[in-house]
Design a protein around this motif. Structure first.
Motif, PDB file in Angstrom:
ATOM      1  N   CYS A 439       0.843  -1.204   0.000  1.00 17.87           N
ATOM      2  CA  CYS A 439       0.000   0.000   0.000  1.00 17.87           C
ATOM      3  C   CYS A 439       0.876   1.252   0.000  1.00 17.87           C
ATOM      4  CB  CYS A 439      -0.909  -0.005   1.226  1.00 17.87           C
ATOM      5  SG  CYS A 439      -1.964   1.446   1.317  1.00 17.87           S
ATOM      6  N   HIS A 441       0.127   4.108   1.001  1.00 13.86           N
ATOM      7  CA  HIS A 441      -0.138   5.012   2.119  1.00 13.86           C
ATOM      8  C   HIS A 441       0.944   4.872   3.186  1.00 13.86           C
ATOM      9  CE1 HIS A 441      -2.542   6.103   5.934  1.00 13.86           C
ATOM     10  NE2 HIS A 441      -2.170   7.239   5.356  1.00 13.86           N
ATOM     11  N   LEU A 442       0.988   3.722   3.864  1.00 13.46           N
ATOM     12  CA  LEU A 442       2.030   3.514   4.873  1.00 13.46           C
ATOM     13  C   LEU A 442       2.662   2.132   4.760  1.00 13.46           C
ATOM     14  CD1 LEU A 442       0.398   5.257   7.996  1.00 13.46           C
ATOM     15  CD2 LEU A 442       2.319   6.082   6.637  1.00 13.46           C
ATOM     16  N   GLY A 443       2.464   1.464   3.645  1.00 16.43           N
ATOM     17  CA  GLY A 443       3.260   0.271   3.366  1.00 16.43           C
ATOM     18  C   GLY A 443       2.690  -1.072   3.772  1.00 16.43           C
ATOM     19  N   CYS A 444       1.453  -1.163   4.206  1.00 10.42           N
ATOM     20  CA  CYS A 444       0.897  -2.474   4.580  1.00 10.42           C
ATOM     21  C   CYS A 444       0.721  -3.358   3.338  1.00 10.42           C
ATOM     22  CB  CYS A 444      -0.473  -2.314   5.236  1.00 10.42           C
ATOM     23  SG  CYS A 444      -0.391  -1.492   6.825  1.00 10.42           S
ATOM     24  N   CYS A 457      -6.497  -2.506   1.455  1.00  4.21           N
ATOM     25  CA  CYS A 457      -5.516  -2.422   2.538  1.00  4.21           C
ATOM     26  C   CYS A 457      -6.210  -2.613   3.888  1.00  4.21           C
ATOM     27  CB  CYS A 457      -4.827  -1.067   2.510  1.00  4.21           C
ATOM     28  SG  CYS A 457      -3.610  -0.934   3.819  1.00  4.21           S
ATOM     29  N   CYS A 459      -5.057  -2.022   6.762  1.00  2.49           N
ATOM     30  CA  CYS A 459      -4.650  -1.054   7.796  1.00  2.49           C
ATOM     31  C   CYS A 459      -5.636   0.110   7.899  1.00  2.49           C
ATOM     32  CB  CYS A 459      -3.245  -0.545   7.515  1.00  2.49           C
ATOM     33  SG  CYS A 459      -1.999  -1.796   7.904  1.00  2.49           S
ATOM     34  N   HIS A 460      -5.758   0.878   6.819  1.00  2.00           N
ATOM     35  CA  HIS A 460      -6.643   2.049   6.893  1.00  2.00           C
ATOM     36  C   HIS A 460      -7.671   2.084   5.773  1.00  2.00           C
ATOM     37  CE1 HIS A 460      -2.529   3.062   8.403  1.00  2.00           C
ATOM     38  NE2 HIS A 460      -3.246   3.080   9.494  1.00  2.00           N
ATOM     39  N   GLY A 461      -7.686   1.037   4.930  1.00  4.36           N
ATOM     40  CA  GLY A 461      -8.810   0.890   4.007  1.00  4.36           C
ATOM     41  C   GLY A 461      -8.636   1.433   2.602  1.00  4.36           C
ATOM     42  N   SER A 462      -7.418   1.788   2.196  1.00  6.57           N
ATOM     43  CA  SER A 462      -7.250   2.221   0.802  1.00  6.57           C
ATOM     44  C   SER A 462      -7.596   1.062  -0.132  1.00  6.57           C
ATOM     45  CB  SER A 462      -5.804   2.660   0.548  1.00  6.57           C
ATOM     46  OG  SER A 462      -5.518   3.817   1.282  1.00  6.57           O
TER      47      SER A 462
HETATM   48 FE1  FES Z   1      -2.737   1.194   3.476  1.00  4.63          FE
HETATM   49 FE2  FES Z   1      -2.743   3.043   5.330  1.00  4.63          FE
HETATM   50  S1  FES Z   1      -1.202   1.618   4.923  1.00  4.63           S
HETATM   51  S2  FES Z   1      -4.286   2.596   3.907  1.00  4.63           S
END
Ligand code: FES
Length: 488
Positions: A439, A441-444, A457, A459-462
Motif C-alpha cells: 500500500c 499510504h504507509l506500506g501495509c 488495505c 490497515c486504513h482501508g485504501s
Molecule cells: Fe494502506 Fe494506510 S497503509 S491505507
C-alpha cells in the motif's frame, strides 16, 4: 455495478479549477458533507468554493442506503454510560436536528428526491433486553422511541426498538439540487494543503477557513486520523418484486445483522460487512442473494453494490477543528454507517462555528476530534494501531499464498513472482495484470477482495482496482508497477 442512485441520476458537470482564487471558506470534498456545508454557508452569504477530486456524489454518497436517522445502532446506552447525559443529549439533538434540516431544504427548494418520514427499527432475534434498554435510554433523551415485537420483516423478531419520524430519500437527487448554485470545482484534487492555501494541479485556493469533508482525511499529519479509525465495507442488493416496507430496519445480532429499506419499487437489502481488506474468501453478494431468496421468494436482484465507511474508535464521528495546530481547519469524518445524518450534523455545527465563532465545547461537544490526541489517549489507539503494525510486519514476513500459474481466470490475489510478492489478476481472457502488493499510504500488504475484484488495505482501508488505480483513500497514488517490472 452502479448503485440504484447512480443509475437514476444525471448530475451536471462542474468545471475544473484552472486559476488561483480567494474565498472565505474552501471545502475539500463534494460528497454530502461537503455540499451541505457549502450550502448552509452560502445561505448565510459566505463566499465558499468546493474542491472535488473526481465528480460530486461519486464517492460514498452515491452508495449509501440513505437512511436519515438518529438511530445509529445500539449507541445511546453506551453514550450515557461512557460519556454522560450531556454528551448523549448533544448526540441525539444534532442528529434529530439533521432530519429536520433535510426536510426544510427539501421543502424550501422543492426538491423531488422522495424524502419521506418513516420509522427506523433496530431488531434482534437474540437479545431483546439490550434493545429494551436502548429504547428506554433513547426515550429519556427526548427521542420518540419504544420497544416492540411488531415489525414488517419476513421473520419473527425477539424485539425491536422503534424511532418515530425518521426519514429516507434519494441521496443523489437531493445532492444534485443542493449543489446546483454552488461554486464547485470537479476533477480538482487537492495536492497540497498548507495554512490558508490549497493547491490543485491547475490552480489554488486561498481561504480564511478550510473544511476537510473528503471521507477519509488524506493528510497523515496533523490530525493523525489514520490512527483513530479504520474503514469497513458493506454490501447491498436492490431487489424487485418485493413488498414495500414503511420502516427502515437494521439487525444488531452478530449473525443476522441485515439491513432493509424500501426505495421506490426496490428493496435495498444489505449486510455482510467486514473490515476493508478482510474479505479474502468472498461470497458476500452470494450470501445476500441466498438470504433474499429465503426471505422474499420470487424476488429478483436488480442492483448490487458496496460501500465503504470510516469507523471511529468510539462510534462517534470526528466533527470540529482538524487539529490543535490548525485552528482554521475543520474536519468532518468518521461517520460510521450513518453518513447522511452525520453529514448534515457536521455541516450545521461547522457552519455555526465559522459564522458565530462560538466556543468549540458548546458547538461541537462530544463530536470534537480533540477528544483524542495521539499522546494523551495512547491507550485508545491500541486496537487499530496493533492491527496496523500487524499488517506492516506481514508485508515483510508473510509469503505469497499461491503461484501466478495457479490463478484461475477471473481471480486475483497476492502471489510470488520472481521471488517477490505482487498483486495479480487474471482477466476473463486469461490476460494477467500485476501490481505492487504494498500500500502506498504507509506500506501495509494489500489483500484481494474477490467480490469487488480489487486490492484492499487492511490497515486504513485504501483500495485499488486490478490495474492499480487508487479508488479509495487515504492513499493518494496507485500501485501500478513500473514498465520494466510489469509483465503485462
Ligand atoms: Fe494502506 Fe494506510 S497503509 S491505507
Amino acid at each position: 455495478m452502479k448503485s440504484l442512485w447512480m443509475d437514476e441520476t444525471e448530475i451536471q458537470d462542474f468545471p475544473m479549477l484552472m486559476q488561483d482564487i480567494t474565498v472565505d471558506v474552501a471545502v475539500v470534498g463534494g460528497g454530502m458533507a461537503g455540499i451541505l456545508t457549502a450550502y448552509l454557508l452560502k445561505e448565510q452569504g459566505v463566499h465558499v468554493a468546493v474542491l472535488e477530486a473526481d465528480r460530486i456524489g461519486g464517492g460514498q454518497t452515491g452508495k449509501t442506503t440513505a437512511k436519515i436517522t438518529s438511530q445509529h445502532g445500539v449507541i445511546y446506552q453506551k453514550l450515557l454510560s461512557k460519556h454522560g447525559r450531556e454528551a448523549a443529549e448533544k448526540y441525539s439533538l444534532e442528529n434529530q436536528k439533521a432530519i429536520d434540516r433535510y426536510e426544510k431544504i427539501v421543502q424550501d427548494r422543492q426538491i423531488a428526491c422522495g424524502f419521506v418520514r418513516c420509522p427506523a427499527y433496530l431488531y434482534t432475534l437474540e437479545a431483546p433486553e439490550l434493545l429494551k434498554e436502548e429504547a428506554e435510554c433513547a426515550a429519556g433523551l427526548s427521542i420518540e422511541a419504544s420497544f416492540t415485537k411488531e415489525t414488517e420483516l419476513p421473520f419473527q423478531v425477539a424485539g425491536a426498538v422503534r424511532f418515530e419520524n425518521q426519514a429516507r430519500f434519494h441521496p443523489l437527487l437531493f445532492l444534485e439540487a443542493a449543489a446546483r448554485d454552488l461554486a464547485v470545482y470537479e476533477h480538482s484534487r487537492v495536492l497540497q494543503a498548507e495554512g490558508d492555501r490549497l493547491v490543485t494541479e491547475n490552480g489554488s485556493v486561498r481561504a480564511k477557513k478550510i473544511v476537510f469533508a473528503c471521507h477519509y482525511p488524506f493528510l497523515n499529519m496533523p490530525g493523525y486520523y489514520f490512527m483513530r479509525m479504520h474503514q469497513e465495507r458493506s454490501y447491498v442488493v436492490g431487489l424487485e418484486q418485493v413488498p414495500e416496507l414503511e420502516g427502515m430496519y437494521l439487525g444488531v445480532d452478530r449473525e443476522q445483522a441485515w439491513s432493509f429499506r424500501s426505495a421506490g419499487e426496490y428493496l435495498l437489502f444489505g449486510g455482510g460487512g467486514h473490515r476493508t481488506g478482510e474479505n479474502r474468501t468472498g461470497g458476500k453478494y452470494e450470501l445476500l442473494r441466498r438470504k433474499a431468496a429465503e426471505f422474499y421468494p420470487g424476488s429478483r436482484v436488480r442492483y448490487q453494490w458496496s460501500a465503504q465507511d470510516c469507523m471511529p474508535m468510539d462510534q462517534i464521528p470526528y466533527i470540529g477543528r482538524f487539529s490543535a495546530e490548525t485552528p482554521d481547519w475543520y474536519a468532518a469524518t468518521g461517520f460510521g454507517k450513518w453518513g447522511m445524518s452525520s453529514s448534515m450534523a457536521a455541516a450545521g455545527m461547522i457552519t455555526e462555528s465559522i459564522l458565530e465563532e462560538e466556543d468549540d465545547g458548546k458547538v461541537f461537544g462530544i463530536f470534537s476530534p480533540q477528544r483524542f490526541t495521539p499522546r494523551a489517549s495512547a491507550g485508545n489507539f491500541c486496537k487499530d494501531s496493533v492491527h496496523a503494525v500487524k499488517d506492516l510486519s506481514r508485508r515483510i514476513f508473510t509469503p505469497g499464498r499461491s503461484d501466478l500459474e495457479e490463478l484461475p481466470v477471473g481471480h486475483g490475489g497476492i502471489v510470488e513472482y520472481d521471488g517477490e510478492k505482487v498483486g495479480a489478476y487474471r482477466d476473463e481472457e486469461g490476460e494477467i495484470y500485476l501490481v505492487s502488493a504494498k500500500c502506498p499510504h504507509l506500506g501495509c500488504q494489500l489483500e484481494w477482495n474477490p467480490d469487488e475484484k480489487c486490492f484492499e488495505c487492511p490497515c486504513h482501508g485504501s483500495r485499488f482496482d486490478h490495474m492499480g488505480h487508487c479508488v479509495d483513500g487515504p492513499a493518494q497514488t496507485g500501485i501500478a508497477l513500473t514498465q520494466e517490472e510489469d509483465s503485462h
